[in-house]
Write an enzyme that holds these catalytic residues in place. Structure first.
Site, PDB file in Angstrom:
ATOM      1  N   GLY A 143      -5.095   6.219   3.335  1.00 14.52           N
ATOM      2  CA  GLY A 143      -4.349   5.621   4.437  1.00 14.52           C
ATOM      3  C   GLY A 143      -4.108   4.151   4.230  1.00 14.52           C
ATOM      4  N   LEU A 144      -2.954   3.853   3.669  1.00 15.24           N
ATOM      5  CA  LEU A 144      -2.587   2.470   3.408  1.00 15.24           C
ATOM      6  C   LEU A 144      -1.473   2.040   4.366  1.00 15.24           C
ATOM      7  CD1 LEU A 144      -2.552  -0.067   1.554  1.00 15.24           C
ATOM      8  CD2 LEU A 144      -1.006   1.174   0.046  1.00 15.24           C
ATOM      9  N   GLY A 150       4.274  -1.475   5.001  1.00 12.61           N
ATOM     10  CA  GLY A 150       4.745  -0.443   4.072  1.00 12.61           C
ATOM     11  C   GLY A 150       4.810  -1.050   2.693  1.00 12.61           C
ATOM     12  N   THR A 177      -0.413  11.518   3.845  1.00 12.53           N
ATOM     13  CA  THR A 177      -0.382  12.857   3.249  1.00 12.53           C
ATOM     14  C   THR A 177      -1.778  13.495   3.251  1.00 12.53           C
ATOM     15  OG1 THR A 177       1.429  12.129   1.828  1.00 12.53           O
ATOM     16  CG2 THR A 177       0.300  14.145   1.169  1.00 12.53           C
ATOM     17  N   GLU A 380       5.027   5.979  -2.521  1.00  8.24           N
ATOM     18  CA  GLU A 380       4.255   5.416  -3.642  1.00  8.24           C
ATOM     19  C   GLU A 380       4.945   4.139  -4.155  1.00  8.24           C
ATOM     20  OE1 GLU A 380       1.668   7.773  -4.444  1.00  8.24           O
ATOM     21  OE2 GLU A 380       0.693   6.211  -5.611  1.00  8.24           O
ATOM     22  N   THR A 382       8.621   1.834  -3.018  1.00  8.68           N
ATOM     23  CA  THR A 382      10.069   2.096  -3.098  1.00  8.68           C
ATOM     24  C   THR A 382      10.620   1.607  -4.437  1.00  8.68           C
ATOM     25  OG1 THR A 382      10.609  -0.076  -2.186  1.00  8.68           O
ATOM     26  CG2 THR A 382      10.297   1.716  -0.592  1.00  8.68           C
ATOM     27  N   GLU A 384      12.764  -0.590  -4.847  1.00  7.96           N
ATOM     28  CA  GLU A 384      12.834  -2.056  -4.801  1.00  7.96           C
ATOM     29  C   GLU A 384      11.473  -2.671  -5.119  1.00  7.96           C
ATOM     30  OE1 GLU A 384      13.979   0.057  -2.511  1.00  7.96           O
ATOM     31  OE2 GLU A 384      16.138  -0.193  -2.752  1.00  7.96           O
TER      32      GLU A 384
END
Ligand SMILES: Cc1cc2nc3c(=O)[nH]c(=O)nc-3n(C[C@H](O)[C@H](O)[C@H](O)COP(=O)(O)OP(=O)(O)OC[C@H]3O[C@@H](n4cnc5c(N)ncnc54)[C@H](O)[C@@H]3O)c2cc1C
Lengths: 396, 264
Positions: A143-144, A150, A177, A380, A382, A384
């Site tokens: 849980g990050l 984000g 997840t 995991e 983006t 960018e």
């Protein structure tokens, strides 16, 4: 290729940079074969239904656990498979080639759920969790991400303060997840444990004050479990701290690096699966009196995608090999992640295009592949963020 | 009881089969796998071993093939065989079915198993006769296309697939049994078993080690020679029955099936 001069006394990196070996070992090939047979034999027949019913694949997880696939790269002493990262990536690839939900369930469990326990846990934490995790009897979650954190993952708002030998946790996590299945054992969260101090803490499912929210309604990955989490004065023992206090930032960066290899394998697998479907369909489908695979426009799509896959696969395997050799793999993993996520999206789109109207209908797997692909340019880290990581490594 | 399972490395089912017209042999390049029918034979052996009716000391996988064929043996032991034997020798290249059966029988003679299991056919050569040839050399009774096998002390009760229906046959051990793919659902090898495959005993033997006479094997020792090789004839077009009157249609289908004795 730009070859860095190895530091004195380090002959290994130079040798392995020059000795490019494209063959899998016999064991790796056998593991790939196992995963391929399992994906074709067990996953393929149920993938459409699991997706349609948004049902978590409990039965498949159990079988994968029994086959030793839920803890592939961890030592046998903890109940793991004792195999290397490349073997693990091969398995994720073969699963995603058939179904991404099953692929990410195994990949997130292995790289995000289990890794922090294995890499940062003390012996008693490992003894408590590793055997169940490796057997696939317990799922781990990481849980990050938070509503305000984000890409800017260090902007953690969840707080944990020590009180009478316990961490008291308040805050919220987002998009986690494997956090809310019947067999989810814990979530390892990042929390602010002081001014400018982030730490990782294990929060077991069932802890009072820790609530797992309703599963999201997603674009894809329908059979994978993704939920919001909330912490309202949740208390866990002080010993649930993972590694030294204040090391949370470093730990999650390291965890994400490794996770990128398996998410890259997901992209390669999805693209390959899309190509498999597109090629089979193109050979079968007739238009203007011949197979559409005989039209140059279709052939160009198939040829381009197959070429891109071959390149992306090598990049992914290279990242895995670098990790196995104990070398710095951050740059390669970020490059692989950037390359494969985009490729997956493009391959799925082309595969749908080759299917024409049938590609827009759920009976055809490419329809699901198209929905499943997009997350690979987001989760995991983006695209960018990968570009930032890559540019930084280049010294830009 | 000791069980030997004959296995073979064949081109993977996903590889399109090609004939090398110059050698008139199957082009065996490309990805390979353990012959799928052999996985059923190994599974049958494992079920006997795990069934507990008889005491099985050992399941031994045996192959004859080029150097790369050890991979088929690794797969066999990852599926449960206890050890394996690889018969490999340049002198064996080009052996036909009879020569291959002779060579395998020489290995089996040394092992003196109570039961020899093999797949009913290989996915490449598809000669279907290996069981019978091996049995003849070993002077053992043999059954082919077995799809059910119950073991009792000193004998087996088998069902074999016949052209129409099944034969139920009792056979004394030692015996050679070739199995069909309907006999069982082979297990997957676990990752741990794959990782452990190299640790299981694998004996590599040449023809001299097994007392195989050189002039009875290889291209020279084979008494058949392939003159030409052609693709199978195209399948005949099926018969389409237009459904105008459903009663009539059903009648037509039933009589079509009856003509072919497909209705019990
Ligand atoms: C199905 C699913 C499963 C997930 N599983 C997990 C999990 O198990 N654990 C977990 O912790 N997280 C998980 N996530 C969260 C995921 O990692 C984040 O969604 C992702 O990191 C992006 O964060 P964000 O959604 O907050 O987007 P934001 O960070 O808000 O980004 C929005 C956009 O801004 C761009 N952007 C942001 N910063 C910059 C910048 N500096 N320069 C240029 N562009 C920028 C981004 O690239 C993006 O395009 C999951 C997400 C999904 C959808």
């Amino acid at each position: 290729m730009h070859l860095k001069r190895p530091a004195a006394g380090r002959s290994r990196p130079l040798r392995s940079l020059l000795a490019v070996d494209f063959d899998l070992s016999d064991e790796q090939a056998a593991i790939q074969r196992l995963a391929r047979d399992f994906a074709q034999g067990e996953v393929r027949p149920v993938a459409e239904e699991l997706d349609r019913e948004k049902r978590f694949p409990y039965e498949l997880v159990k079988q994968m656990g029994e086959l030793g696939l839920m803890g592939i790269p961890y030592p046998e002493s903890y109940g793991g498979g004792g195999a290397d990262t490349l073997s693990y990536a091969l398995v994720v690839e073969e699963l995603a080639r058939v179904d991404s939900s099953v692929g990410i369930t195994l990949a997130a469990h292995t790289s995000l759920g289990t890794w922090p326990i294995y890499a940062f846990g003390d012996e008693s934490q490992k003894a408590e969790w590793m055997p169940g995790l490796c057997a696939g009897e317990t799922l781990g979650a990481f849980g990050l991400t938070e509503p305000e954190a984000g890409s800017d993952a260090a902007n953690v708002r969840t707080r944990a303060r020590l009180e009478d030998g316990e961490w008291v946790i308040d805050g919220a996590k987002q998009f986690i997840t494997n956090s809310g299945t019947d067999i989810s054992g814990f979530v390892a969260i990042t929390a602010r444990t002081g001014e400018g101090e982030i730490s990782n803490i294990i929060v077991p499912n069932g802890t009072p004050g820790y609530a797992v929210g309703q599963a999201y309604r997603k674009m894809g990955w329908n059979a994978s479990d993704t939920r919001p989490l909330s912490f309202d004065g949740a208390r866990v023992p002080e010993e649930n701290l993972l590694g030294p206090r204040g090391m949370g930032f470093k730990q999650f960066m390291q965890t994400l690096d490794g996770g990128r290899i398996s998410v890259s394998a997901m992209g390669v697998g999805l693209a390959q699966g899309a190509l498999d479907e597109a090629l089979a369909y193109a050979r079968e489908r007739q238009a203007f009196g011949k197979s559409i695979s005989k039209f140059q426009a279709i052939q160009a799509k198939l040829a381009d995608i197959s070429t891109e896959i071959a390149a992306a696969r090598l990049l992914t395997y290279k990242a895995a090999k670098e990790k196995d050799e104990g070398r710095n793999f951050s740059l390669t993993a970020a490059q692989a992640k950037l390359k494969t996520g985009r490729l997956a999206v493009r391959a799925a789109e082309e595969a749908v295009q080759i299917h024409g109207g049938y590609g827009y209908i759920e009976e055809y797997p490419v329809c699901r592949f198209y929905r499943d692909a997009k997350i690979l340019t987001i989760g995991e880290g983006t695209d960018e963020v990968q570009q930032m990581v890559i540019a930084r490594a280049l010294g830009a | 009881m000791k069980i030997c399972v004959l296995v073979k490395e064949v081109p993977d089912a996903a590889v399109e089969k090609r004939i090398d017209q110059s050698s008139k042999r199957i082009d065996r390049s490309g990805e390979k796998n353990l012959n799928p029918f052999d996985t059923h034979a190994i599974e049958a052996a494992m079920q006997v071993k795990e069934g507990g009716v008889v005491d099985v000391e050992e399941v031994v996988a045996v192959t004859m093939g080029p150097e790369s064929a050890f991979r088929a043996l690794h797969k066999a032991v990852s599926l449960g065989a206890d050890r394996s034997i690889h018969l490999t020798d340049d002198a064996l290249a080009g052996s036909d079915c009879c020569a291959t059966g002779y060579a395998l029988a020489k290995i089996l003679e040394e092992e003196s198993p109570d039961l020899v299991l093999l797949g009913q056919q290989s996915d490449d050569g598809e000669c279907y006769t290996m069981g019978a040839i091996v049995a003849d050399h070993l002077r053992m009774p043999s059954l082919t296309q077995v799809i059910k096998m119950d073991v009792e002390e000193g004998k087996l009760r088998c069902e074999r697939q016949a052209e129409y229906g099944y034969d139920t046959v009792e056979i004394q051990l030692p015996a050679v049994i070739s199995v069909g793919d309907a006999i069982n659902e082979p297990r997957y090898p676990s990752l741990k078993a794959i990782m452990g495959a190299k640790k299981k005993q694998l004996d590599t033997k040449g023809i001299a080690d097994a007392g195989i006479e050189a002039d009875r094997v290889g291209e020279g020792g084979s008494r058949t020679s392939v003159l030409s090789i052609n693709p199978p004839p195209a399948k005949q077009a099926g018969e389409i029955i237009e459904d105008e009157d459903t009663n009539e249609t059903v009648g037509k289908i039933v009589s079509w099936l009856e003509e072919r004795k497909l209705l019990a």
